[in-house]
Design an enzyme around this catalytic site. Structure first.
Site, PDB file in Angstrom:
ATOM      1  N   HIS A 187      -5.090   2.479   1.331  1.00  0.00           N
ATOM      2  CA  HIS A 187      -5.905   3.376   0.524  1.00  0.00           C
ATOM      3  C   HIS A 187      -5.380   4.815   0.654  1.00  0.00           C
ATOM      4  O   HIS A 187      -5.180   5.316   1.747  1.00  0.00           O
ATOM      5  CB  HIS A 187      -7.350   3.284   1.018  1.00  0.00           C
ATOM      6  N   SER A 211      -9.752   8.957  -3.829  1.00  0.00           N
ATOM      7  CA  SER A 211     -10.926   8.203  -3.384  1.00  0.00           C
ATOM      8  C   SER A 211     -12.202   8.775  -4.022  1.00  0.00           C
ATOM      9  O   SER A 211     -12.302   8.844  -5.245  1.00  0.00           O
ATOM     10  CB  SER A 211     -10.990   8.204  -1.861  1.00  0.00           C
ATOM     11  N   GLU A 235      -6.327  -2.849  -2.441  1.00  0.00           N
ATOM     12  CA  GLU A 235      -7.478  -1.976  -2.218  1.00  0.00           C
ATOM     13  C   GLU A 235      -8.762  -2.591  -2.767  1.00  0.00           C
ATOM     14  O   GLU A 235      -8.763  -3.223  -3.827  1.00  0.00           O
ATOM     15  CB  GLU A 235      -7.270  -0.624  -2.897  1.00  0.00           C
TER      16      GLU A 235
END
Length: 301
Positions: free
Chosen positions: A270, A144, A240
């Protein structure tokens, strides 16, 4: 998943940094402790500017000059930390590759906006070099926001003319702070972790960026010059919001003759690799391990 019950509702409904971190802390305490193996060894390390780091290793795995060493940059929207979840994730990666890792808990916004986190990442990498670790045995990895920071770090290392690592692994990476990619809206409903910008109680990215240009390659590395960067492995799900970040990196990397392997998974949350009870998490670890082993074997030839 951990993310669907913590990050998404937090960013949608909670309007203070304290409340978001509190919910993240609760998720980490309740669920994160279940993800770390009992044979994981943790050795704390403190950086020059107070950055908290941990050496993660596995019992009975001997250290050697040919052992892969990860530098791991965890996600958390640049504002929150889930140490147990990431310690478990990193320990599973170490088990898969037969190596060890330096987990870098870089300073967080809003108390420490850009470039504090990037400075800490550079310091962690320099620490590894100072300890005599061969850069061709180092693989930088992150998820991320940490995935974006991974690419930013490599761009910064190139600027500083430091030896580059063998490669990088980016999991569901955040690479573009401009919020212009179509998947931000197309996948807003299906993404189990990240809400669209319009529905957030606050904007963590603004806290991190401050007055910096959103297209600065060190905050939005998708706009960087990738000439000379080492191979990267990208893992992302087709549902996502950040899908386009990985797709665009793969396309742009080709222009710079940068080697990129892109794996697109179907209908997964995610950073699903952080959820150990998902079969796809085990599969992702296997693929990452294969990528790293092939990468380092190639460097030895």
């Amino acid at each position: 998943t951990v993310l669907s019950v913590s990050v998404k509702p937090a960013l949608q409904r909670l309007s203070s940094i304290r409340s978001v971190r509190g919910l993240g802390y609760l998720s980490d305490q309740v669920l994160g402790r279940l993800t770390t193996s009992s044979n994981t060894e943790v050795s704390p390390e403190i950086g020059e500017h107070g950055c908290e780091m941990e050496w993660i290793s596995i019992e009975d795995v001997e250290h050697s000059s040919t052992q892969p060493v990860l530098l791991y940059l965890p996600g958390g929207a640049y504002i929150m930390r889930t140490p147990h979840i990431h310690r478990g994730l990193v320990s599973r990666m170490c088990s898969e590759i037969g190596g060890r890792a330096l987990l870098c808990f870089y300073r967080l916004a809003p108390e420490h906006p850009f470039p504090a986190g990037l400075e800490d990442a550079v310091e962690a990498y320099q620490l590894m070099l100072d300890k005599g670790i061969n850069p061709q045995q180092i693989v930088i990895a992150g998820d991320s926001a940490g995935g974006g920071l991974t690419l930013s770090l490599m761009l910064r290392l190139k600027e500083l003319e430091l030896p580059l690592p063998a490669g990088a692994v980016l999991m569901s990476p955040l690479l573009d702070m401009t919020e212009q990619a179509p998947s931000r809206n197309k996948n807003a409903r299906n993404d189990t972790a990240l809400p669209p910008p319009s529905s957030r109680g606050m904007n963590p990215r603004e806290m991190y960026i401050g007055d910096v240009d959103r297209k600065d390659p060190l905050v939005s590395p998708i706009y960087g010059d990738f000439h000379g960067l080492p191979p990267c492995y990208l893992l992302v799900s087709d549902t996502e919001m950040l899908l386009d970040d990985s797709l665009r990196l793969a396309r742009r990397a080709h222009q710079y003759r940068m080697s990129v392997k892109l794996d697109i998974w179907h209908r997964l949350p995610h950073v699903w690799i952080s959820v150990p009870f998902l079969p796809e998490s085990h599969s992702a670890h296997k693929r990452i391990g294969q990528f790293i082993r092939t990468l380092l074997d190639g460097n030895e030839n």
